[in-house]
Design a protein around this motif. Structure first.
Motif, PDB file in Angstrom:
ATOM      1  N   PRO A   2       0.815  -1.218   0.000  1.00  0.00           N
ATOM      2  CA  PRO A   2       0.000   0.000   0.000  1.00  0.00           C
ATOM      3  C   PRO A   2       0.852   1.274   0.000  1.00  0.00           C
ATOM      4  O   PRO A   2       1.866   1.364   0.696  1.00  0.00           O
ATOM      5  CB  PRO A   2      -0.803  -0.108   1.296  1.00  0.00           C
ATOM      6  N   GLU A   3       0.441   2.244  -0.797  1.00  0.00           N
ATOM      7  CA  GLU A   3       1.175   3.509  -0.905  1.00  0.00           C
ATOM      8  C   GLU A   3       1.315   4.191   0.451  1.00  0.00           C
ATOM      9  O   GLU A   3       2.374   4.757   0.758  1.00  0.00           O
ATOM     10  CB  GLU A   3       0.468   4.432  -1.888  1.00  0.00           C
ATOM     11  N   LYS A   4       0.273   4.138   1.280  1.00  0.00           N
ATOM     12  CA  LYS A   4       0.349   4.762   2.610  1.00  0.00           C
ATOM     13  C   LYS A   4       1.456   4.149   3.460  1.00  0.00           C
ATOM     14  O   LYS A   4       2.127   4.846   4.203  1.00  0.00           O
ATOM     15  CB  LYS A   4      -0.990   4.645   3.345  1.00  0.00           C
ATOM     16  N   VAL A   6       4.255   2.723   2.343  1.00  0.00           N
ATOM     17  CA  VAL A   6       5.531   3.182   1.797  1.00  0.00           C
ATOM     18  C   VAL A   6       5.809   4.603   2.272  1.00  0.00           C
ATOM     19  O   VAL A   6       6.906   4.915   2.733  1.00  0.00           O
ATOM     20  CB  VAL A   6       5.545   3.099   0.256  1.00  0.00           C
ATOM     21  N   GLN A   7       4.817   5.477   2.191  1.00  0.00           N
ATOM     22  CA  GLN A   7       5.007   6.857   2.641  1.00  0.00           C
ATOM     23  C   GLN A   7       5.349   6.913   4.128  1.00  0.00           C
ATOM     24  O   GLN A   7       6.262   7.634   4.537  1.00  0.00           O
ATOM     25  CB  GLN A   7       3.761   7.691   2.352  1.00  0.00           C
TER      26      GLN A   7
END
Length: 101
Positions: A2-4, A6-7
């Motif tokens: 999920p992008e969240k 990674v961020q």
């Protein structure tokens, strides 16, 4: 992944000092971080492992560099990896300026 995640994992949650931080298993380095011999003129995050194994991510350049050592007893050190990255970025920059990149 999920992008969240990674961020969140690539943000400094602990400050190491001199432009460096630590996320969730990632070291973060500001552009030209004085306390990090691997830093470049753009921010990055990276993971480093035993014997010169590296995953280096430079989001501003949309670039991921992986360095793997066949024999960990002969891997590169942190300072040498910084030299390699800066030389590679210099070569890419020259190529782009010449219209080849």
């Amino acid at each position: 992944m999920p992008e969240k995640w990674v961020q969140a994992s690539t943000q400094p949650h602990s400050e190491i000092g001199e432009g460096k931080g630590y996320g969730y298993l990632w070291v973060t380095a500001a552009a030209n971080a004085p306390g990090d011999s691997i830093s470049t003129d753009v921010p990055m995050f990276y993971a480093s492992g035993f014997g010169g194994q590296y995953i280096i991510v430079l989001p501003a350049l949309d670039l991921v560099v992986v360095h793997k050592s066949a024999r960990v007893d002969h891997g590169v050190n942190h300072s040498r990896m910084g030299q390699i990255i800066r030389k590679a970025l210099g070569a890419v920059g020259r190529s782009a300026r010449l219209g080849n990149g």
